[in-house]
Scaffold this active site. Structure first.
Site, PDB file in Angstrom:
ATOM      1  N   GLU A 159     -16.295  -4.039  -3.123  1.00  0.00           N
ATOM      2  CA  GLU A 159     -15.575  -4.899  -4.064  1.00  0.00           C
ATOM      3  C   GLU A 159     -16.508  -6.015  -4.530  1.00  0.00           C
ATOM      4  O   GLU A 159     -17.219  -6.590  -3.736  1.00  0.00           O
ATOM      5  CB  GLU A 159     -14.368  -5.489  -3.335  1.00  0.00           C
ATOM      6  CG  GLU A 159     -13.550  -6.443  -4.140  1.00  0.00           C
ATOM      7  CD  GLU A 159     -13.042  -5.811  -5.415  1.00  0.00           C
ATOM      8  OE1 GLU A 159     -12.381  -4.770  -5.357  1.00  0.00           O
ATOM      9  OE2 GLU A 159     -13.349  -6.380  -6.491  1.00  0.00           O
ATOM     10  N   ARG A 162     -15.063 -12.077  -7.747  1.00  0.00           N
ATOM     11  CA  ARG A 162     -15.434 -13.463  -7.494  1.00  0.00           C
ATOM     12  C   ARG A 162     -14.171 -14.279  -7.307  1.00  0.00           C
ATOM     13  O   ARG A 162     -13.194 -14.081  -8.034  1.00  0.00           O
ATOM     14  CB  ARG A 162     -16.165 -14.050  -8.722  1.00  0.00           C
ATOM     15  CG  ARG A 162     -17.465 -13.399  -9.069  1.00  0.00           C
ATOM     16  CD  ARG A 162     -17.843 -13.698 -10.512  1.00  0.00           C
ATOM     17  NE  ARG A 162     -16.870 -13.147 -11.461  1.00  0.00           N
ATOM     18  CZ  ARG A 162     -16.838 -13.432 -12.759  1.00  0.00           C
ATOM     19  NH1 ARG A 162     -17.710 -14.274 -13.271  1.00  0.00           N
ATOM     20  NH2 ARG A 162     -15.942 -12.886 -13.551  1.00  0.00           N
ATOM     21  N   LEU A 261     -28.231 -19.493 -12.695  1.00  0.00           N
ATOM     22  CA  LEU A 261     -29.429 -20.341 -12.679  1.00  0.00           C
ATOM     23  C   LEU A 261     -29.018 -21.808 -12.714  1.00  0.00           C
ATOM     24  O   LEU A 261     -29.735 -22.635 -13.242  1.00  0.00           O
ATOM     25  CB  LEU A 261     -30.333 -20.014 -13.873  1.00  0.00           C
ATOM     26  CG  LEU A 261     -31.190 -18.753 -13.765  1.00  0.00           C
ATOM     27  CD1 LEU A 261     -32.124 -18.649 -14.959  1.00  0.00           C
ATOM     28  CD2 LEU A 261     -32.015 -18.730 -12.471  1.00  0.00           C
ATOM     29  N   GLY A 264     -28.538 -27.061  -8.026  1.00  0.00           N
ATOM     30  CA  GLY A 264     -27.657 -28.081  -7.463  1.00  0.00           C
ATOM     31  C   GLY A 264     -27.708 -28.042  -5.954  1.00  0.00           C
ATOM     32  O   GLY A 264     -28.778 -27.798  -5.383  1.00  0.00           O
ATOM     33  N   CYS A 271     -18.913 -15.527   1.401  1.00  0.00           N
ATOM     34  CA  CYS A 271     -19.606 -14.262   1.129  1.00  0.00           C
ATOM     35  C   CYS A 271     -21.124 -14.380   1.137  1.00  0.00           C
ATOM     36  O   CYS A 271     -21.782 -13.839   2.009  1.00  0.00           O
ATOM     37  CB  CYS A 271     -19.136 -13.694  -0.193  1.00  0.00           C
ATOM     38  SG  CYS A 271     -17.359 -13.438  -0.210  1.00  0.00           S
TER      39      CYS A 271
HETATM   40  C1  UGA Z   1     -19.610 -13.735  -4.576  1.00  0.00           C
HETATM   41  C2  UGA Z   1     -20.124 -12.745  -5.639  1.00  0.00           C
HETATM   42  O1  UGA Z   1     -20.410 -13.446  -6.841  1.00  0.00           O
HETATM   43  C3  UGA Z   1     -19.079 -11.655  -5.913  1.00  0.00           C
HETATM   44  O2  UGA Z   1     -19.567 -10.724  -6.832  1.00  0.00           O
HETATM   45  C4  UGA Z   1     -18.743 -10.975  -4.597  1.00  0.00           C
HETATM   46  O3  UGA Z   1     -17.749  -9.980  -4.748  1.00  0.00           O
HETATM   47  C5  UGA Z   1     -18.231 -12.017  -3.605  1.00  0.00           C
HETATM   48  O4  UGA Z   1     -19.236 -13.019  -3.405  1.00  0.00           O
HETATM   49  C6  UGA Z   1     -17.936 -11.309  -2.313  1.00  0.00           C
HETATM   50  O5  UGA Z   1     -18.880 -10.861  -1.654  1.00  0.00           O
HETATM   51  O6  UGA Z   1     -16.763 -11.126  -1.987  1.00  0.00           O
HETATM   52  P1  UGA Z   1     -17.939 -15.821  -4.655  1.00  0.00           P
HETATM   53  O7  UGA Z   1     -18.268 -16.035  -3.216  1.00  0.00           O
HETATM   54  O8  UGA Z   1     -16.517 -15.887  -5.100  1.00  0.00           O
HETATM   55  O9  UGA Z   1     -18.487 -14.390  -5.144  1.00  0.00           O
HETATM   56  O10 UGA Z   1     -18.718 -16.957  -5.451  1.00  0.00           O
HETATM   57  P2  UGA Z   1     -19.872 -17.029  -6.536  1.00  0.00           P
HETATM   58  O11 UGA Z   1     -19.291 -17.222  -7.857  1.00  0.00           O
HETATM   59  O12 UGA Z   1     -20.861 -15.958  -6.348  1.00  0.00           O
HETATM   60  O13 UGA Z   1     -20.536 -18.416  -6.082  1.00  0.00           O
HETATM   61  C7  UGA Z   1     -21.137 -18.544  -4.801  1.00  0.00           C
HETATM   62  C8  UGA Z   1     -21.745 -19.898  -4.607  1.00  0.00           C
HETATM   63  O14 UGA Z   1     -22.906 -20.025  -5.419  1.00  0.00           O
HETATM   64  C9  UGA Z   1     -20.854 -21.082  -4.967  1.00  0.00           C
HETATM   65  O15 UGA Z   1     -20.981 -22.054  -3.937  1.00  0.00           O
HETATM   66  C10 UGA Z   1     -21.429 -21.587  -6.263  1.00  0.00           C
HETATM   67  O16 UGA Z   1     -21.228 -22.958  -6.442  1.00  0.00           O
HETATM   68  C11 UGA Z   1     -22.902 -21.258  -6.089  1.00  0.00           C
HETATM   69  N1  UGA Z   1     -23.652 -21.115  -7.370  1.00  0.00           N
HETATM   70  C12 UGA Z   1     -23.328 -20.121  -8.231  1.00  0.00           C
HETATM   71  C13 UGA Z   1     -24.700 -21.978  -7.654  1.00  0.00           C
HETATM   72  O17 UGA Z   1     -25.015 -22.889  -6.864  1.00  0.00           O
HETATM   73  N2  UGA Z   1     -25.391 -21.812  -8.826  1.00  0.00           N
HETATM   74  C14 UGA Z   1     -25.089 -20.838  -9.699  1.00  0.00           C
HETATM   75  O18 UGA Z   1     -25.764 -20.739 -10.737  1.00  0.00           O
HETATM   76  C15 UGA Z   1     -24.037 -19.976  -9.402  1.00  0.00           C
END
Ligand code: UGA
Length: 447
Positions: A159, A162, A261, A264, A271
């Site tokens: 899966e 997000r 990208l 921060g 996950c």
């Molecule tokens: C992530 C993956 O994006 C999903 O595809 C996956 O299904 C999911 O894990 C999972 O394994 O179940 P999620 O944990 O909901 O999803 O969050 P993300 O949107 O990936 O963000 C993860 C972290 O990265 C957050 O703390 C966010 O703030 C950080 N982030 C994201 C950054 O610091 N910079 C970015 O450019 C993007």
């Protein structure tokens, strides 16, 4: 006759998957071993904050006025086995205490409880994120423990949803990956996903190990991208560059792309952090640890960000101790549009400053209850303005829309010092500076 579907484990993944399957027109039975969760779901309530999920659930849960009635819940594995043709296993696989490896006990227990009831042909479909090789083992154990024998077949279907976009990602996935061992299993899964495939979602058929690897590889790539830009932010700090401009310029190259990208305080959540660690642990077991040693660096770059944010705050406050300093923290969740505070960089930073004597007050639009449970010793305010009242410094640590829409002039009147540090590079510096604030962000010393 239409397939009947069950969903075992009704957490983030399972609750969303169950509601989505009902939306696609199937009769669905969801199972969980936690009675409180089942009671909530039966009332059409979701145990977490996820935009659109409660509406979708209420649209289908039996017993709710006007619902399709296609979605029911139970705690009984025998009922699940008797009901379903396809059983999705959606339980979680957290990081093991004191180790990098992932804890398979919920998956193992779901299979152990389901298998003895499988007296008729059934397809069991694993969706949990597992170490590569698990499907192979579970398929063997399933056939041995199920009265239906080899007619209790396994498939793996990772899966990619997000948090914050769970409903959309489930109903309109950007790809569907299925690890199967027979044409029959593939046919059943094509039937399950006929809706999204019809709309154009690619359907990728693989063997078991590849399907398991797609998931961990995808999360590792995303983590790598974030740590890459955060490493560039460190260099920008040293060289006087601007990481936001750098990311923008890199992103125009569509081989690189602008997504993920955002520099921060780094990634957190349930996950990415645990998945890259479990992947390293598994590669070690397979004798391929060298291939993934770079993930160790990705992890350290990421964890370093939290400490760097703390140091940036200390410096901004004059460089000494946090004792007696009032610090407002905007954001507690690991990302916006979620109430999830698991391994949240924002709470980590808040906690570190608090433990060093700072008087930290946190506000988050949706994460207050979960944050309060995890960090009961922090102070919490009802609104952003209340959090900022009397603050010597404001830290913006989770990029909620609400924070971008705050009026810096109003906040400036209640803060004791107009000093804001943007840990997510998401606020507009010109707007804040125009209202008399000193604005500082990570990786943009000159911006
Ligand atoms: C992530 C993956 O994006 C999903 O595809 C996956 O299904 C999911 O894990 C999972 O394994 O179940 P999620 O944990 O909901 O999803 O969050 P993300 O949107 O990936 O963000 C993860 C972290 O990265 C957050 O703390 C966010 O703030 C950080 N982030 C994201 C950054 O610091 N910079 C970015 O450019 C993007």
């Amino acid at each position: 006759m239409a397939l009947k579907i069950t969903v075992i484990g009704t957490g983030y993944l399972g609750a969303t998957h169950a509601a989505a399957m009902a939306e696609l027109g199937f009769e669905v039975l969801g199972l969980d071993v936690v009675p409180e969760k089942i009671e909530m779901l039966q009332r059409g309530e979701v145990p977490m904050y996820e935009p659109g999920l409660e509406e979708l659930l209420r649209k289908h849960v039996a017993g709710i006025e006007g619902s399709s009635g296609r979605l029911r819940f139970t705690m009984d594995f025998a009922e699940v086995a008797a009901f379903g043709d396809v059983h999705f296993v959606c339980v979680n696989t957290p990081q093991k205490h004191g180790e990098y490896a992932c804890d398979m006990s919920y998956v193992d227990s779901a299979f152990a409880q389901l298998a003895p009831h499988l007296t008729k042909p059934a397809l069991v479909v694993g969706k949990s994120t597992v170490p590569v090789g698990s499907a192979e083992r579970l398929a063997r154990e399933l056939a041995a423990a199920a009265p239906a024998g080899v007619e209790a077949e396994l498939a793996w279907n990772p899966e990619f949803l997000r948090e914050g976009f769970a409903v959309k990602d489930t109903l309109h996935p950007d790809r569907i990956v299925v690890g199967v061992r027979s044409a029959h299993a593939e046919k059943l899964l094509r039937e399950v996903y006929a809706g999204p495939v019809g709309e154009g979602s690619p359907f990728v058929v693989t063997d078991f190990p590849t399907s398991e690897l797609v998931k961990t590889a995808a999360n590792s790539f995303l983590a790598t991208k974030i740590s890459f830009i955060n490493a560039m932010a460190e260099v920008c700090e040293a060289a006087g560059g601007d990481v936001v401009k750098l990311a923008e310029a890199l992103g125009y190259d569509d081989r690189i792309g602008k997504k993920f990208l955002r520099a921060g305080i780094g990634f957190g959540g349930g996950c990415l952090p645990k998945d890259i660690r479990a992947f390293m642990a598994r590669a070690g077991e397979l004798g391929a640890d060298q291939a993934l040693t770079f993930l160790r660096e990705i992890d350290s770059i990421n964890m370093r960000r939290r400490g760097q944010m703390v140091e940036m705050a200390r410096e901004a406050l004059g460089g000494g101790s946090f004792l007696g300093k009032r610090v407002a923290v905007l954001g507690a969740t690991f990302k916006p549009d979620s109430d999830d505070v698991r391994d949240s960089p924002a709470l980590n930073v808040a906690g570190q400053i608090h433990l060093q004597g700072g008087q930290v007050t946190v506000y988050d639009p949706k994460g207050m209850a979960n944050a309060g449970r995890l960090f009961p010793t922090l102070a919490y305010a009802e609104t952003a303005v209340d959090a900022v009242r009397g603050a010597d410094v404001v830290l913006h640590l989770t990029e909620w829309r609400e924070f971008r829409e705050l009026d810096p002039a109003v906040l400036g009147e209640v803060a004791s010092n107009r000093l804001i540090l943007d840990g997510r590079n998401a606020l507009d510096p010109t707007v804040w500076r125009a209202a008399g604030w000193t604005y500082r962000a990570m990786g943009r010393p000159s911006a």
